[in-house]
Design a protein around this motif. Sequence first.
Motif, short mmCIF file in Angstrom:
data_model
loop_
_atom_site.label_atom_id
_atom_site.label_comp_id
_atom_site.label_asym_id
_atom_site.label_seq_id
_atom_site.Cartn_x
_atom_site.Cartn_y
_atom_site.Cartn_z
N LEU A 12 44.61 -33.63 7.59
CA LEU A 12 43.45 -33.82 6.67
C LEU A 12 42.06 -33.45 7.63
O LEU A 12 41.38 -32.47 7.24
N GLN A 13 42.05 -33.75 8.74
CA GLN A 13 41.09 -33.19 9.68
C GLN A 13 41.04 -31.81 9.96
O GLN A 13 39.89 -30.93 9.82
N SER A 41 33.59 -32.68 8.76
CA SER A 41 34.80 -32.68 8.92
C SER A 41 35.76 -33.50 9.85
O SER A 41 37.16 -33.86 9.61
N THR A 42 35.17 -34.07 10.78
CA THR A 42 35.78 -34.90 11.93
C THR A 42 35.26 -36.53 11.45
O THR A 42 35.95 -37.07 11.81
N LEU A 43 33.96 -36.70 10.97
CA LEU A 43 33.65 -37.82 10.38
C LEU A 43 34.30 -38.62 9.52
O LEU A 43 34.78 -39.87 9.63
N ALA A 125 33.19 -34.18 18.72
CA ALA A 125 34.30 -34.20 19.67
C ALA A 125 34.33 -35.75 20.10
O ALA A 125 35.69 -35.96 20.39
N LEU A 126 33.73 -36.49 20.07
CA LEU A 126 33.94 -37.89 20.64
C LEU A 126 34.61 -38.50 19.23
O LEU A 126 35.60 -39.48 19.46
N LEU A 127 34.15 -38.27 18.17
CA LEU A 127 34.99 -38.66 16.90
C LEU A 127 36.51 -38.31 16.81
O LEU A 127 37.53 -39.02 16.56
N THR A 128 36.77 -37.03 17.22
CA THR A 128 37.94 -36.59 17.21
C THR A 128 38.81 -37.18 18.17
O THR A 128 40.01 -37.56 17.97
N ALA A 129 38.38 -37.64 19.19
CA ALA A 129 38.95 -38.16 20.58
C ALA A 129 39.77 -39.39 20.13
O ALA A 129 40.85 -39.99 20.24
N THR A 131 40.19 -40.59 16.69
CA THR A 131 41.22 -40.15 15.59
C THR A 131 42.64 -39.73 16.27
O THR A 131 43.82 -40.06 15.69
N GLU A 132 42.35 -38.81 17.19
CA GLU A 132 43.71 -38.28 17.86
C GLU A 132 44.56 -39.33 18.52
O GLU A 132 46.00 -39.24 18.45
N GLU A 133 43.83 -40.03 19.38
CA GLU A 133 44.70 -41.21 19.88
C GLU A 133 45.03 -42.06 19.14
O GLU A 133 46.41 -42.65 19.28
N LEU A 134 44.47 -42.83 18.12
CA LEU A 134 44.97 -43.55 17.03
C LEU A 134 46.39 -42.82 16.53
O LEU A 134 47.43 -43.51 16.18
N ASN A 135 46.37 -41.56 16.33
CA ASN A 135 47.52 -40.88 15.69
C ASN A 135 48.56 -40.40 16.46
O ASN A 135 49.82 -40.78 16.53
N PHE A 136 48.44 -39.82 17.79
CA PHE A 136 49.34 -39.17 18.64
C PHE A 136 49.82 -40.32 19.51
O PHE A 136 50.90 -40.36 19.89
N ARG A 137 49.10 -41.33 19.91
CA ARG A 137 49.51 -42.26 21.05
C ARG A 137 49.94 -43.60 20.26
O ARG A 137 51.12 -43.90 20.51
N TYR A 138 48.93 -44.11 19.52
CA TYR A 138 49.52 -45.40 18.82
C TYR A 138 50.54 -45.27 17.66
O TYR A 138 51.60 -45.85 17.79
N LEU A 139 50.22 -44.51 16.80
CA LEU A 139 51.18 -44.40 15.76
C LEU A 139 52.28 -43.50 15.80
O LEU A 139 53.44 -44.14 15.65
#
Length: 217
Positions: A12-13, A41-43, A125-129, A131-139
Motif C-alpha cells: 500500500l505504501q 503516502s507514508t502517513l 522517512a521516520l514514519l517509513t522506518a 512501518t517497515e520494521e513492524l512488517n519486515f521484522r515483527y510480522l
Amino acid sequence: MKEIKLFTLIPLQLLLMYLSGNIVLCYTDNIAVLQFSEFISTLIPFLLAIYWFKDVLISDWKKITISWWKIVICTLIGVAILEIVSNLIYLKLPVFPDPASTENIIFSNLPSMQKIFYFLFSSSALLTAVTEELNFRYLFLGRYTKFNKVLGLILSSILFGLAHYFIQFQLLSCLPYMAMGLVLGLIYLFTKNIWSVIFIHITTNLFFAVLILLFNW
C-alpha cells in the motif's frame, strides 16, 4: 483475515508513493508539494501500522528493562554497524548517482519557505522506518518464520531491499538495503523486541534523510 490485512501495508505504501508522485507531477514540479505528497503516502500506512500493531508495540515497550542511556548507546552502535555494512556493499557496486547529494544541491537552492516545508515533510522517512520494521521484522521474520529463522532472515532481508528499489530504480542498488535488512533482522532475533530495531532504523533515517538537510541550509 487479520494477517492478510497486515501484509498489505508495504504494498500500500509503495503504491501510494508511486501514484502520488506521478499524479502530482502532472500538475506541478514544486519540491515542497512533491514532498508533501510523499509525506501523505507514508502517513496513511504508518497510522494503519500503529493501529493494527498497537498490542505488540505496547507489549514490547513494557519489556524494555535497560536504562535510556544504554538504549541510546546501543542504538548508535546499531546505526554505525548499518552504515559500515551498507558502505562496504556500495564500494563493491558500480557507481550510482548519489540521490542524497542531488537532493542537497536542490535543497540549498530553494527559497526559505520551501526549505521549511521540505524539511518538515522529510520526516516521512521516520514514519517509513516504523512501518517497515513492524512488517519486515515483527510480522514476516518474527511471526511467520518460527520454524526456520535462517530462511525467514534471508527472505525478509531480500524483501526489505527490494522495497527500496524505487529510490534509484536499480536492482543492484537494493543490495546495500538487503545487507541492512540482514543486520536489523539479526538484531531483532537477538533482542526479541521490536523497539530495538525501530530505534536504530528511525535514528539512521533521522541522520541521513532529515538532519543532513540542516548542513545544506
